[in-house]
Design a protein around this motif. Structure first.
Motif, PDB file in Angstrom:
ATOM      1  N   UNK A   1       0.829  -1.213   0.000  1.00 18.62           N
ATOM      2  CA  UNK A   1       0.000   0.000   0.000  1.00 18.62           C
ATOM      3  C   UNK A   1       0.866   1.267   0.000  1.00 18.62           C
ATOM      4  N   UNK A   2       2.135   1.083  -0.333  1.00 20.07           N
ATOM      5  CA  UNK A   2       3.094   2.200  -0.372  1.00 20.07           C
ATOM      6  C   UNK A   2       3.233   2.896   0.981  1.00 20.07           C
ATOM      7  N   UNK A   3       3.051   2.122   2.053  1.00 18.98           N
ATOM      8  CA  UNK A   3       3.299   2.648   3.390  1.00 18.98           C
ATOM      9  C   UNK A   3       4.738   2.313   3.787  1.00 18.98           C
ATOM     10  N   UNK A   4       5.209   2.949   4.837  1.00 21.05           N
ATOM     11  CA  UNK A   4       6.593   2.783   5.226  1.00 21.05           C
ATOM     12  C   UNK A   4       6.681   2.250   6.659  1.00 21.05           C
ATOM     13  N   UNK A   5       7.889   2.075   7.124  1.00 23.30           N
ATOM     14  CA  UNK A   5       8.086   1.711   8.521  1.00 23.30           C
ATOM     15  C   UNK A   5       8.893   2.809   9.206  1.00 23.30           C
ATOM     16  N   UNK A   6       8.662   2.932  10.506  1.00 22.46           N
ATOM     17  CA  UNK A   6       9.367   3.937  11.309  1.00 22.46           C
ATOM     18  C   UNK A   6      10.047   3.214  12.466  1.00 22.46           C
ATOM     19  N   UNK A   7      11.353   3.369  12.580  1.00 24.73           N
ATOM     20  CA  UNK A   7      12.127   2.689  13.613  1.00 24.73           C
ATOM     21  C   UNK A   7      12.543   3.675  14.699  1.00 24.73           C
ATOM     22  N   UNK A   8      12.411   3.266  15.939  1.00 27.33           N
ATOM     23  CA  UNK A   8      12.827   4.100  17.071  1.00 27.33           C
ATOM     24  C   UNK A   8      14.347   4.138  17.169  1.00 27.33           C
ATOM     25  N   UNK A   9      14.849   5.258  17.639  1.00 27.92           N
ATOM     26  CA  UNK A   9      16.295   5.399  17.794  1.00 27.92           C
ATOM     27  C   UNK A   9      16.830   4.569  18.954  1.00 27.92           C
ATOM     28  N   UNK A  10      15.994   4.390  19.991  1.00 23.45           N
ATOM     29  CA  UNK A  10      16.440   3.648  21.155  1.00 23.45           C
ATOM     30  C   UNK A  10      15.243   2.989  21.836  1.00 23.45           C
ATOM     31  N   UNK A  11      15.536   2.051  22.719  1.00 25.37           N
ATOM     32  CA  UNK A  11      14.459   1.401  23.459  1.00 25.37           C
ATOM     33  C   UNK A  11      13.906   2.352  24.516  1.00 25.37           C
ATOM     34  N   UNK A  12      12.729   1.993  25.056  1.00 24.25           N
ATOM     35  CA  UNK A  12      12.069   2.846  26.036  1.00 24.25           C
ATOM     36  C   UNK A  12      12.636   2.624  27.435  1.00 24.25           C
ATOM     37  N   UNK A  13      12.607   3.672  28.237  1.00 32.13           N
ATOM     38  CA  UNK A  13      12.986   3.568  29.647  1.00 32.13           C
ATOM     39  C   UNK A  13      11.719   3.766  30.462  1.00 32.13           C
ATOM     40  N   UNK A  14      11.202   2.708  31.018  1.00 28.78           N
ATOM     41  CA  UNK A  14       9.927   2.735  31.725  1.00 28.78           C
ATOM     42  C   UNK A  14      10.170   2.938  33.216  1.00 28.78           C
ATOM     43  N   UNK A  15       9.676   4.047  33.733  1.00 26.52           N
ATOM     44  CA  UNK A  15       9.815   4.341  35.158  1.00 26.52           C
ATOM     45  C   UNK A  15       8.506   4.134  35.906  1.00 26.52           C
ATOM     46  N   UNK A  16       7.384   4.277  35.211  1.00 28.01           N
ATOM     47  CA  UNK A  16       6.057   4.187  35.828  1.00 28.01           C
ATOM     48  C   UNK A  16       5.713   2.722  36.097  1.00 28.01           C
ATOM     49  N   UNK A  17       5.595   2.340  37.385  1.00 32.39           N
ATOM     50  CA  UNK A  17       5.318   0.950  37.739  1.00 32.39           C
ATOM     51  C   UNK A  17       3.926   0.514  37.285  1.00 32.39           C
ATOM     52  N   UNK A  18       2.950   1.420  37.327  1.00 34.52           N
ATOM     53  CA  UNK A  18       1.611   1.073  36.865  1.00 34.52           C
ATOM     54  C   UNK A  18       1.620   0.772  35.370  1.00 34.52           C
ATOM     55  N   UNK A  19       2.370   1.572  34.607  1.00 37.43           N
ATOM     56  CA  UNK A  19       2.472   1.322  33.168  1.00 37.43           C
ATOM     57  C   UNK A  19       3.125  -0.027  32.903  1.00 37.43           C
ATOM     58  N   UNK A  20       4.135  -0.374  33.683  1.00 33.52           N
ATOM     59  CA  UNK A  20       4.783  -1.678  33.516  1.00 33.52           C
ATOM     60  C   UNK A  20       3.794  -2.817  33.751  1.00 33.52           C
ATOM     61  N   UNK A  21       2.964  -2.683  34.786  1.00 37.00           N
ATOM     62  CA  UNK A  21       1.986  -3.725  35.086  1.00 37.00           C
ATOM     63  C   UNK A  21       0.926  -3.826  33.998  1.00 37.00           C
ATOM     64  N   UNK A  22       0.506  -2.689  33.459  1.00 35.20           N
ATOM     65  CA  UNK A  22      -0.471  -2.702  32.367  1.00 35.20           C
ATOM     66  C   UNK A  22       0.112  -3.365  31.122  1.00 35.20           C
ATOM     67  N   UNK A  23       1.384  -3.109  30.864  1.00 38.41           N
ATOM     68  CA  UNK A  23       2.036  -3.731  29.712  1.00 38.41           C
ATOM     69  C   UNK A  23       2.187  -5.235  29.906  1.00 38.41           C
ATOM     70  N   UNK A  24       2.522  -5.656  31.131  1.00 36.81           N
ATOM     71  CA  UNK A  24       2.599  -7.090  31.413  1.00 36.81           C
ATOM     72  C   UNK A  24       1.245  -7.756  31.175  1.00 36.81           C
ATOM     73  N   UNK A  25       0.177  -7.097  31.617  1.00 34.77           N
ATOM     74  CA  UNK A  25      -1.162  -7.642  31.385  1.00 34.77           C
ATOM     75  C   UNK A  25      -1.475  -7.702  29.892  1.00 34.77           C
ATOM     76  N   UNK A  26      -1.176  -6.641  29.179  1.00 34.55           N
ATOM     77  CA  UNK A  26      -1.452  -6.578  27.742  1.00 34.55           C
ATOM     78  C   UNK A  26      -0.679  -7.638  26.970  1.00 34.55           C
ATOM     79  N   UNK A  27       0.601  -7.747  27.263  1.00 37.72           N
ATOM     80  CA  UNK A  27       1.458  -8.648  26.505  1.00 37.72           C
ATOM     81  C   UNK A  27       1.304 -10.118  26.908  1.00 37.72           C
ATOM     82  N   UNK A  28       1.174 -10.392  28.218  1.00 42.50           N
ATOM     83  CA  UNK A  28       1.312 -11.765  28.696  1.00 42.50           C
ATOM     84  C   UNK A  28       0.021 -12.465  29.098  1.00 42.50           C
ATOM     85  N   UNK A  29      -0.980 -11.732  29.568  1.00 41.26           N
ATOM     86  CA  UNK A  29      -2.190 -12.414  30.057  1.00 41.26           C
ATOM     87  C   UNK A  29      -2.885 -13.282  29.001  1.00 41.26           C
TER      88      UNK A  29
END
Length: 351
Positions: A22-50
């Motif tokens: 569809x003539x779309x592209x990809x966008x790559x991040x320069x670096x990985x994320x640094x997650x400090x928020x513990x609630x966000x980490x728990x939400x991501x664990x639920x999203x990814x692993x549950x």
């Protein structure tokens, strides 16, 4: 089979993958994320692993030429497990590779998450795991908030529902020579354009070995005895324990599993056998996990499953009775004077 109560999210990289046709592209991040928020980490664990708590089928990487190093995802995953310092660079290579093989016009664009987890449990053991997830479906959400003696309302479009993971795989750092242990989620696996995730991107084969077959039968039978039997029959707790003991005895004494032999020797009741076979069939359809009628029994799987088989009769908070053998040596009754149940146990020697 897979639990994440002890899991931690160590590193996360996010990229965006468009549709090449569809003539779309990809966008790559320069670096990985640094997650400090513990609630966000728990939400991501639920999203990814549950979503993986109900996954029972385990896969392995493969390649038509039987050289695992020619499997692109296996190659980059192996490098990450060997050296965590290449995590982000290899996540970009995985994103680029996914973009290149997305060769169907209906493949949706979306974010690609590459995550590194520690202490994810699979089949009773803790392992590090690499997660590769793609989010394709976006939803709108309303937010209500207090405002000037009342409430205000706002919305967010193109948001992600953390209870709906579109596509994902978990690559566990074990059995590398055999292609690792891999669990897969694909909520669109019935559509023609979706085969690219499991077949073209990951290139997987079902781990249909004796270990998984042994574990699946024991797991299904245990669930049948503990959860299903009460719906169809009047059965005592001691009879349930006896059925579980018989099944474990069968697997410990036999070298090969035969479904009809197992049913006749362990269940030994026509209606019960039909109920079990129906329960097994429903399980296979629900989890898309076929169980063979004949296979060689894995002693390692039996040993691990034996830990989950309960032969304990718990009586209030006062007594635990362990039943290992002949259930006819224990009788249940009711004492009218005390208005209480009781068990009578027969034995020859006190030890």
């Amino acid at each position: 089979m897979i639990t994440f109560s002890q899991a931690t999210l160590s590193e996360l990289s996010i990229h965006r993958i468009g549709n090449k046709l569809q003539d779309e592209f990809y966008v790559l991040s320069d670096q990985s994320m640094h997650l400090e928020d513990e609630m966000l980490k728990q939400l991501l664990l639920q999203y990814f692993l549950s979503p993986y708590e109900k996954v029972n089928e385990i896969y392995r990487f493969m390649h038509p030429n039987n050289d695992l190093n020619l499997n692109t995802v296996y190659h980059f995953a192996a490098e990450i497990f060997a050296d965590g310092g290449v995590f982000h660079d290899n996540s970009k290579k995985l994103a680029t590779y996914l973009f290149e093989i997305s060769n169907h016009p209906k493949i949706k664009s979306g974010e690609l998450y590459v995550a590194y987890f520690e202490n994810v449990q699979i089949e009773g053991d803790l392992h590090d795991a690499i997660g590769i997830f793609k989010s394709e479906t976006k939803e709108s959400y309303l937010t209500v908030y207090p405002e000037q003696g009342g409430f205000g309302l706002k919305y967010e479009q193109e948001a992600i529902n953390i209870n709906k993971l579109d596509k994902g795989c978990l690559i566990f750092n074990t059995d590398a020579a055999e292609g690792y242990k891999i669990a897969v989620i694909d909520q669109t696996n019935r559509s023609a354009e979706a085969v690219y995730w499991k077949d073209e991107f990951l290139k997987l084969k079902v781990r249909n070995d004796n270990y998984s077959q042994t574990q699946n039968v024991l797991g299904v039978y245990k669930a049948f005895v503990t959860e299903k039997l009460d719906e169809d029959f009047e059965i005592s707790r001691t009879d349930k324990i006896d059925l579980l003991n018989k099944s474990m005895k069968y697997f410990k004494e036999k070298e090969t599993f035969d479904m009809d032999e197992f049913a006749n020797e362990v269940i030994a009741n026509k209606e019960g056998i039909e109920s079990f076979k129906s329960y097994k069939k429903n399980y296979e359809e629900e989890f898309d996990s076929p169980i063979a009628d004949n296979f060689d029994i894995s002693d390692a799987a039996v040993k691990k499953q034996a830990k989950a088989y309960k032969n304990i009769l718990k009586l209030d908070k006062n007594f635990h009775i362990y039943i290992h053998g002949n259930k006819d040596l224990i009788e249940k009754g009711f004492d009218d004077d005390r208005s209480m149940n009781f068990y009578k146990v027969y034995f020859r020697d006190e030890q």
